[in-house]
Motif scaffolding. Structure first.
Motif, PDB file in Angstrom:
ATOM      1  N   ILE A 278       0.818  -1.274  -0.007  1.00  0.00           N
ATOM      2  CA  ILE A 278       0.204  -0.138  -0.069  1.00  0.00           C
ATOM      3  C   ILE A 278       0.938   1.393  -0.053  1.00  0.00           C
ATOM      4  O   ILE A 278       0.347   2.421  -0.417  1.00  0.00           O
ATOM      5  N   ASN A 279       2.196   1.166   0.234  1.00  0.00           N
ATOM      6  CA  ASN A 279       3.103   2.568   0.348  1.00  0.00           C
ATOM      7  C   ASN A 279       3.726   2.683  -0.963  1.00  0.00           C
ATOM      8  O   ASN A 279       4.405   3.446  -1.259  1.00  0.00           O
ATOM      9  N   ALA A 280       3.391   1.668  -2.021  1.00  0.00           N
ATOM     10  CA  ALA A 280       4.082   1.709  -3.489  1.00  0.00           C
ATOM     11  C   ALA A 280       3.452   2.957  -4.079  1.00  0.00           C
ATOM     12  O   ALA A 280       2.195   3.288  -3.947  1.00  0.00           O
ATOM     13  N   PRO A 281       4.047   3.656  -4.680  1.00  0.00           N
ATOM     14  CA  PRO A 281       3.537   4.910  -5.392  1.00  0.00           C
ATOM     15  C   PRO A 281       2.234   4.749  -6.314  1.00  0.00           C
ATOM     16  O   PRO A 281       1.368   5.665  -5.913  1.00  0.00           O
ATOM     17  N   ASP A 282       2.314   3.584  -6.997  1.00  0.00           N
ATOM     18  CA  ASP A 282       0.947   3.551  -7.594  1.00  0.00           C
ATOM     19  C   ASP A 282      -0.234   3.307  -6.962  1.00  0.00           C
ATOM     20  O   ASP A 282      -1.442   3.668  -7.263  1.00  0.00           O
ATOM     21  N   VAL A 283      -0.063   2.588  -5.811  1.00  0.00           N
ATOM     22  CA  VAL A 283      -1.173   2.104  -5.076  1.00  0.00           C
ATOM     23  C   VAL A 283      -1.501   3.399  -4.038  1.00  0.00           C
ATOM     24  O   VAL A 283      -2.553   3.740  -3.888  1.00  0.00           O
ATOM     25  N   MET A 284      -0.506   4.079  -3.814  1.00  0.00           N
ATOM     26  CA  MET A 284      -0.923   5.400  -2.879  1.00  0.00           C
ATOM     27  C   MET A 284      -1.709   6.322  -3.918  1.00  0.00           C
ATOM     28  O   MET A 284      -2.630   7.144  -3.608  1.00  0.00           O
ATOM     29  N   GLU A 285      -1.315   6.535  -5.102  1.00  0.00           N
ATOM     30  CA  GLU A 285      -1.987   7.070  -6.019  1.00  0.00           C
ATOM     31  C   GLU A 285      -3.418   6.793  -6.426  1.00  0.00           C
ATOM     32  O   GLU A 285      -4.346   7.651  -6.325  1.00  0.00           O
ATOM     33  N   ARG A 286      -3.614   5.431  -6.286  1.00  0.00           N
ATOM     34  CA  ARG A 286      -4.866   5.050  -6.433  1.00  0.00           C
ATOM     35  C   ARG A 286      -5.962   5.309  -5.211  1.00  0.00           C
ATOM     36  O   ARG A 286      -6.946   5.901  -5.398  1.00  0.00           O
ATOM     37  N   LEU A 287      -5.286   5.366  -4.040  1.00  0.00           N
ATOM     38  CA  LEU A 287      -5.934   5.752  -2.755  1.00  0.00           C
ATOM     39  C   LEU A 287      -6.233   7.260  -2.586  1.00  0.00           C
ATOM     40  O   LEU A 287      -7.312   7.441  -2.331  1.00  0.00           O
ATOM     41  N   SER A 288      -5.244   8.073  -3.049  1.00  0.00           N
ATOM     42  CA  SER A 288      -5.316   9.488  -2.959  1.00  0.00           C
ATOM     43  C   SER A 288      -6.398   9.849  -4.069  1.00  0.00           C
ATOM     44  O   SER A 288      -7.285  10.769  -3.703  1.00  0.00           O
TER      45      SER A 288
END
Length: 325
Positions: A278-288
């Motif tokens: 969840i701290n991977a950049p693409d996952v964080m972008e999805r969460l944001s």
């Protein structure tokens, strides 16, 4: 004495082996594909997050991760599948706040959320947005409260379904503010937002992902967020708490569970791997994109969170007399 010494050494060796990711049958975990059950249809926000997390989790664990959508009964069908799965770490559940609401509103449950699941991690939390039609003659939270109080039983609010987080979140808010509104449940957020934009209903607790298209088109507007602090995605929108109701907090969330009885070392490994994912950049972008903030709690912290959520929603459901056969 020799036998006791042998047993002690065996126990230590087994614990050391387990801590290094070995399962009880001697296979290193994970040695085959992992299934993440999403208890909602494909194409929704939870499904999109699960696919992003699953892809990264597979990279971290060096194993395939398959998303299994099992929608129906407000999440009960998919959740039951995991509750009854083998507790070996290969069947997981990625679900949302309705998981802790269900015991309060369903007269019969096919599983026990306290006994049938092993919490892995609270992955992320996100606020709900108090949204109204763009044409509604209110522009602030206080104006909305005054409008509803001046029109008891004439203001209706939509939700994505009876017993959903937005439904009971609005009931909690109505109780705190002394508002008398009419609930109109829909089968999902999309049709609810369509009617909200058209003015057929006058309010809805939304999430940013579901509301984004209507917000961009200026067909609906946001009056407040339900989180304890302002959302980084909407920094100019006040919270309900700072708008006259201190202590008010309702969050949507994404959480990862395994079946009860899953070995503790496997749960720990899943937790560590999920936090990396969840701290991977693409996952964080999805969460944001959903206005969400990464949490990554420990299994113990998540277990305490589940208990607190279950207790809170049980009280709200009882006061509002919300039940589902």
């Amino acid at each position: 004495m020799q036998r006791r010494h042998f047993i002690a050494l065996t126990s230590v060796a087994a614990a050391a082996t387990a801590s290094n990711g070995w399962a009880a049958n001697g296979d290193k975990y994970p040695s085959k594909a992992i299934r993440i059950v999403v208890p909602f249809p494909a194409g929704g926000g939870t499904d999109a997050l699960a696919r992003a997390v699953g892809q990264r989790l597979g990279t971290v664990l060096a194993q395939s991760v398959v998303i299994d959508n099992r929608g129906g009964a407000n999440g009960l069908i998919g959740s039951e599948a995991v509750a009854k799965a083998d507790p070996d770490g290969y069947s997981l559940l990625l679900t949302i706040a309705s998981h802790t609401i269900a015991p309060a509103i369903y007269k019969k449950m096919p599983y026990n959320i306290d006994k049938d699941f092993a919490p892995v991690s609270l992955l992320a939390k996100y606020p709900y947005l108090l949204t109204v039609p763009a044409t509604m003659p209110v522009n602030t939270f206080s104006e909305f409260v005054a409008y509803v109080k001046a029109n008891p039983k004439r203001v209706s609010y939509a939700s994505s379904g009876t017993g959903s987080g937005p439904h009971l979140g609005m009931e909690l808010f109505a109780a705190a503010a002394g508002l008398d509104m009419v609930h109109v449940p829909y089968k999902g957020a999309a049709p609810a937002n369509n009617d909200l934009a058209g003015g057929q209903v006058q309010a809805m607790l939304n999430n940013l992902l579901a509301a984004s298209a209507m917000l961009r088109a200026k067909k609906i507007k946001v009056l407040a967020v339900t989180s304890a602090a302002r959302s980084p995605a909407l920094p100019d929108v006040p919270t309900v708490a700072e708008s006259g109701y201190p202590g008010f907090e309702v969050d949507g969330w994404y959480g990862l569970f395994a079946p009860a009885g899953t070995p503790a070392p496997v749960v720990s490994q899943l937790h560590r791997s999920a936090v990396q994912a969840i701290n991977a950049p693409d996952v964080m972008e999805r969460l944001s994109g959903d206005g969400a903030i990464v949490v990554g709690s420990t299994p113990q912290e998540f277990a305490a969170f589940v208990v607190a959520e279950k207790t809170k929603w049980a009280a709200v459901a009882a006061k509002a007399n919300v039940t589902v056969d």
